[in-house]
Scaffold this active site. Structure first.
Site, PDB file in Angstrom:
ATOM      1  N   ASP A 106       0.818  -1.143  -0.141  1.00  0.00           N
ATOM      2  CA  ASP A 106       0.051   0.078   0.051  1.00  0.00           C
ATOM      3  C   ASP A 106       0.867   1.125   0.066  1.00  0.00           C
ATOM      4  O   ASP A 106       2.194   1.288   0.280  1.00  0.00           O
ATOM      5  CB  ASP A 106      -0.868   0.135   1.262  1.00  0.00           C
ATOM      6  CG  ASP A 106      -1.982  -1.063   1.303  1.00  0.00           C
ATOM      7  OD1 ASP A 106      -2.044  -1.552   0.040  1.00  0.00           O
ATOM      8  OD2 ASP A 106      -2.400  -1.399   2.426  1.00  0.00           O
TER       9      ASP A 106
HETATM   10  N1  URA Z   1      -1.442  -5.557   4.316  1.00  0.00           N
HETATM   11  C1  URA Z   1      -1.767  -4.431   4.086  1.00  0.00           C
HETATM   12  O1  URA Z   1      -2.824  -4.184   4.708  1.00  0.00           O
HETATM   13  N2  URA Z   1      -1.125  -3.548   3.232  1.00  0.00           N
HETATM   14  C2  URA Z   1      -0.120  -3.833   2.772  1.00  0.00           C
HETATM   15  O2  URA Z   1       0.788  -3.113   2.116  1.00  0.00           O
HETATM   16  C3  URA Z   1       0.724  -5.322   2.832  1.00  0.00           C
HETATM   17  C4  URA Z   1      -0.101  -6.150   3.466  1.00  0.00           C
END
Ligand code: URA
Length: 241
Positions: A106
């Site tokens: 993310d």
């Molecule tokens: N889980 C999440 O919520 N975000 C990420 O970037 C990776 C795993």
């Protein structure tokens, strides 16, 4: 011409604009090398990483690239984006436009991101059957007591049902570090998975960092935003737990 998988005779025929009969002749005359070896098997399957030479002239030299990047928060795991800097923008690599991201993070997650042009390698890394662990350091908004942490551990190990996708997450491992920090090992990568899993406990994730993928740990010598190529051993050994 570059290909993912094809028969050698087809590749030579198309590349050199010659008939299959002429291809057979070339092979019989032992004029063709694949990855340095003379070949005479017209049905040999080659891929885009095969090094192909005819009469000493290279017809295809397509190298596989494997990169690890220390992704900063605020950079998007995409190849192009109108609003944010992308992980590709951070790379200083001649073939960066050929690369794809292996398991996105993310925007506000930091840590280890892998990029490659070898889709077989990335599919193997991401497929749940191969059970490659992705290890995350998670900072939580609310402190967790010993009893609560036991409930978290059990819920992560059991898997959680997400109605939106109609899936149950694979068993995941959770380990408490201190009352605000835990380590989570996932064997898959669903959309916002970790944030949603802690959302079940009304405990928002306020920091998320990927530390490793399989046996490959983010290089501590890489400053935030820096990247480097993987060694041949790292490419192979990543699958070994
Ligand atoms: N889980 C999440 O919520 N975000 C990420 O970037 C990776 C795993």
């Amino acid at each position: 011409m570059s290909i993912s998988h094809t028969r050698l005779d087809r590749f030579i025929g198309e590349h050199c604009q010659i008939s299959r009969r002429d291809v057979r002749l070339i092979l019989a005359q032992k004029r063709l090398l694949v990855d340095g070896e003379v070949v005479d098997d017209i049905a040999l399957i080659i891929n885009k990483f095969s090094h192909i030479q005819l009469d000493g002239v290279t017809l295809q030299k397509h190298q596989a690239h494997y990169i690890m990047l220390h992704k900063p928060v605020g950079v998007v795991c995409a190849t192009v984006d109108k609003q944010h800097k992308t992980v590709i923008d951070l790379l200083d690599h001649p073939s960066k436009d050929e690369l794809h991201i292996v398991g996105r993070l993310d925007l506000n997650t930091s840590g280890l991101v892998l990029l490659t042009n070898d889709s077989r390698w990335s599919e193997r890394l991401m497929s749940p059957e191969h059970k490659v662990a992705k290890k995350y350091l998670v900072k939580l908004e609310q402190p967790i007591t010993k009893e609560q942490s036991q409930r978290y551990i059990e819920a992560f190990a059991k898997g959680m049902y997400f109605a939106f996708e109609d899936i149950t997450t694979l068993p995941a491992k959770l380990m408490t570090i201190d009352e605000y920090s835990v380590e989570v090992k996932l064997f898959e990568g669903k959309y916002h998975q970790i944030k949603r899993m802690f959302g079940r406990f009304q405990n928002p994730v306020i920091g998320l960092h990927r530390e490793s993928v399989g046996s490959l740990v983010l290089d501590e010598n890489l400053a935030i935003g820096e990247s480097r190529s993987l060694t041949a051993d790292e490419v192979e050994d990543i699958f070994i737990e």
